[in-house]
Write a protein that holds these residues in place. Structure first.
Motif, PDB file in Angstrom:
ATOM      1  N   VAL A 114      12.750   4.393   9.583  1.00  0.00           N
ATOM      2  CA  VAL A 114      12.013   3.837   8.452  1.00  0.00           C
ATOM      3  C   VAL A 114      12.048   2.322   8.541  1.00  0.00           C
ATOM      4  O   VAL A 114      13.132   1.731   8.645  1.00  0.00           O
ATOM      5  N   TYR A 222      13.625   2.960  -2.469  1.00  0.00           N
ATOM      6  CA  TYR A 222      13.639   3.773  -1.263  1.00  0.00           C
ATOM      7  C   TYR A 222      14.201   2.920  -0.134  1.00  0.00           C
ATOM      8  O   TYR A 222      13.507   2.068   0.421  1.00  0.00           O
ATOM      9  N   GLN A 225      13.335  -0.516  -0.746  1.00  0.00           N
ATOM     10  CA  GLN A 225      11.919  -0.839  -0.729  1.00  0.00           C
ATOM     11  C   GLN A 225      11.158   0.061  -1.713  1.00  0.00           C
ATOM     12  O   GLN A 225      11.753   0.942  -2.356  1.00  0.00           O
ATOM     13  N   LEU A 227       8.275   2.845  -2.284  1.00  0.00           N
ATOM     14  CA  LEU A 227       7.485   3.885  -1.645  1.00  0.00           C
ATOM     15  C   LEU A 227       6.398   4.352  -2.598  1.00  0.00           C
ATOM     16  O   LEU A 227       6.685   4.757  -3.731  1.00  0.00           O
ATOM     17  N   ILE A 263       5.066   1.839   2.426  1.00  0.00           N
ATOM     18  CA  ILE A 263       6.383   1.288   2.133  1.00  0.00           C
ATOM     19  C   ILE A 263       6.250  -0.228   2.093  1.00  0.00           C
ATOM     20  O   ILE A 263       5.925  -0.857   3.104  1.00  0.00           O
ATOM     21  N   ASN A 264       6.453  -0.792   0.911  1.00  0.00           N
ATOM     22  CA  ASN A 264       6.239  -2.230   0.689  1.00  0.00           C
ATOM     23  C   ASN A 264       4.859  -2.673   1.189  1.00  0.00           C
ATOM     24  O   ASN A 264       4.720  -3.731   1.822  1.00  0.00           O
TER      25      ASN A 264
END
Length: 332
Positions: A114, A222, A225, A227, A263-264
């Motif tokens: 990730v 997450y 970050q 999500l 993600i971000n």
């Protein structure tokens, strides 16, 4: 006044039909985190109850405890999932309805990357409980007594289905693999049953569909970050057929589309995947029904494709006060 004791005993055919529908009908809440077997949305007597127990062994490149099925390219994950719940059927405005709760639990382990960081980890415990409400919109009226159950034929019926997950499952913000998802999510769907041919035990055939859309809130913690996940469209399909009055089988298919995660702000791939499977179901006795099934994705050669295969075993214990009372009378 003298009454013949035999006249008070319920008709054996009425009893067997009602009990069989109780065991294999829609008393069981769906396994909300994956495709459910066919015949889960068949209708049965109002006032019935059921306790489902579901076991799944799953491997692939997405977390099966998360219905978003966000693909982690190159990941290799293994999960064991068990689900237990309770369902109750009732009549609402003369339509068949069901309310249910189901709780996932189990373990997941594997390697996943990730945001450029690789995690080799495992997690276990309880996932997010799921609440479900289902009501028939079009089709036969609610079954309020044994004669109603005897006359039941689905014909062409359409339901409205709503699920809501409660984000209280096990969650660790320092790792990407979790059983709880740390966000609200739910599903809206329309289960469809289309009866093909006569409705006679041993010869019943149905074509069944469940178009649904999953909606997701944001997970703002997450692995440090945020999500976000777009809506995911899921279409389940089954063709089911009786082999005997107690044994049936199905060919299953499911299509996933959408559900793009970011993600971000960095976006991943959208799902556009198909899985196929087979199911066998058996009515063990008047109160217990079981299914065993296997499914696997088929168009999964690309690095961003969903790759999953799953073995599932379902056991449902169902009962109805009216049917149980009839059984006691019959035994006297």
């Amino acid at each position: 006044m003298t009454t013949d004791a035999g006249s008070r005993k319920p008709d054996a055919r009425l009893l067997s039909v009602a009990a069989a529908m109780l065991a294999v009908g829609a008393l069981c809440p769906p396994q909300a985190l994956a495709q459910v077997p066919g015949r889960f949305y068949w209708k049965t007597l109002s006032g019935g109850n059921a306790v489902p127990l579901i076991y799944e062994s799953i491997s692939g490149n997405a977390n099966p405890f998360d219905p978003a099925l966000t693909v982690a390219p190159g990941a290799s994950l293994d999960a064991t999932m068990a689900l237990a719940g309770y369902a109750h059927t009732f009549s609402l405005l003369d339509r068949s309805a069901m309310a249910a709760i189901i709780v996932p639990m189990g373990r997941i382990s594997g390697e996943v990357t990730v945001a450029g960081k690789t995690y080799n980890q495992s997690a276990n415990g309880f996932g997010d409980p799921m609440l479900e409400f289902d009501i028939n919109l079009f089709g036969p009226p609610a079954q309020n007594n044994i004669p109603d159950a005897l006359r039941y034929e689905p014909g062409f019926s359409v339901d409205l289905l709503a699920d809501l997950a409660l984000p209280i499952g096990e969650y660790d913000s320092n790792q990407p693999l979790n059983l709880g998802q740390n966000r609200w999510y739910g599903r809206l769907g329309m289960p469809i049953i289309w009866q093909l041919g006569d409705w006679v035990p041993g010869r019943r055939t149905t074509l069944e569909f469940l178009p649904a859309v999953w909606l997701f809130g944001d997970n703002d913690n997450y692995v440090g970050q945020t999500l976000k996940t777009d809506p995911l469209f899921q279409l389940d399909a089954h063709i089911t057929r009786d082999f005997t009055k107690d044994l049936w089988g199905a060919i299953d298919g499911v299509w996933y589309s959408g559900g793009q995660a970011s993600i971000n702000g960095v976006q991943g791939s959208k799902l556009n995947n198909i899985a196929l499977g087979l199911t066998l179901g058996y009515t063990i006795n008047d109160n217990i029904g079981a299914t065993i099934s296997y499914k696997s994705t088929i168009n999964d050669n690309g690095p961003g494709d969903l790759k999953m295969d799953a073995f599932m075993f379902t056991l449902v214990f169902g009962w109805h006060p009216l049917v149980e009372g009839m059984k006691r009378l019959k035994s006297e």
